[in-house]
Design an enzyme around this catalytic site. Sequence first.
Site, PDB file in Angstrom:
ATOM      1  N   LYS A 121       0.830  -1.210   0.000  1.00  0.00           N
ATOM      2  CA  LYS A 121       0.000   0.000   0.000  1.00  0.00           C
ATOM      3  C   LYS A 121       0.864   1.259   0.000  1.00  0.00           C
ATOM      4  O   LYS A 121       0.628   2.205  -0.758  1.00  0.00           O
ATOM      5  CB  LYS A 121      -0.927   0.001   1.218  1.00  0.00           C
ATOM      6  CG  LYS A 121      -1.870   1.204   1.227  1.00  0.00           C
ATOM      7  CD  LYS A 121      -2.456   1.444   2.600  1.00  0.00           C
ATOM      8  CE  LYS A 121      -2.846   2.902   2.715  1.00  0.00           C
ATOM      9  NZ  LYS A 121      -2.875   3.387   4.072  1.00  0.00           N
ATOM     10  N   ASP A 139      -7.035   1.657   1.217  1.00  0.00           N
ATOM     11  CA  ASP A 139      -7.046   1.876   2.669  1.00  0.00           C
ATOM     12  C   ASP A 139      -8.391   1.418   3.219  1.00  0.00           C
ATOM     13  O   ASP A 139      -9.210   0.842   2.500  1.00  0.00           O
ATOM     14  CB  ASP A 139      -6.752   3.346   3.008  1.00  0.00           C
ATOM     15  CG  ASP A 139      -7.937   4.257   2.698  1.00  0.00           C
ATOM     16  OD1 ASP A 139      -8.859   3.848   1.947  1.00  0.00           O
ATOM     17  OD2 ASP A 139      -7.964   5.385   3.226  1.00  0.00           O
TER      18      ASP A 139
END
Length: 220
Positions: A121, A139
């Site tokens: 990420k 997220d």
Amino acid sequence: MTKKDRATFVINKLNELYPTIPVPLDHKDPYTLLIAVLLSAQCTDVRVNQITPLLFAKADNPYDMVKMSVEEIKEIIRPCGLSPMKSKGIHGLSEILIQKHNGLVPQSFEALEELPAVGHKTASVVMSQAFGVPAFPVDTHIHRLMYRWNLSEGKNVVQTERDAKAIFPRELWNDLHLQIIWYGREYSPARGWSLEKDVITRTIGRKSVLKEYEKKTSRL
């Protein structure tokens, strides 16, 4: 409404709500973005933006960062949480950037994910926001909304990212992931959620999610 129709509705509505898209984390270059994203794990962007000026006043590049001890870094970033792990990661990745990359943040997913405390990420955020490479960092907001909007089964973030990339055009990924984050914060949060404000979920939401919402609100 087909999945493609729902995706088109999302794109159009988000463009209407967010014609210009603010970047959540304050930074001035790829290195300060990388550090800010690393600090944002299990910490709010607001808190990170309060702490990074204090850290960057002492070290806003890897050469100055390695002059600080892990303990000094830890003291500054303590309010962001997970400071023992994050401070080691910041110091360690700064050393590697100097040793292997001439002090520069590498422009590939593979090289970024080899750095300490940098996961997929974080690498995706840096690639998209610092270098303009199409990526779709997932997220908690994106994970939640892709499920609410019946665009992903949402079993894990890996699947959610795969589904997002499959349904949304590649050229929109970098803007769209930020637009979804802002929408999730403002209109479709995990707590204190009001369907009246959440026009996207109200219009295209997963039936089971809407039913569950009705149940909860009818009890109040």
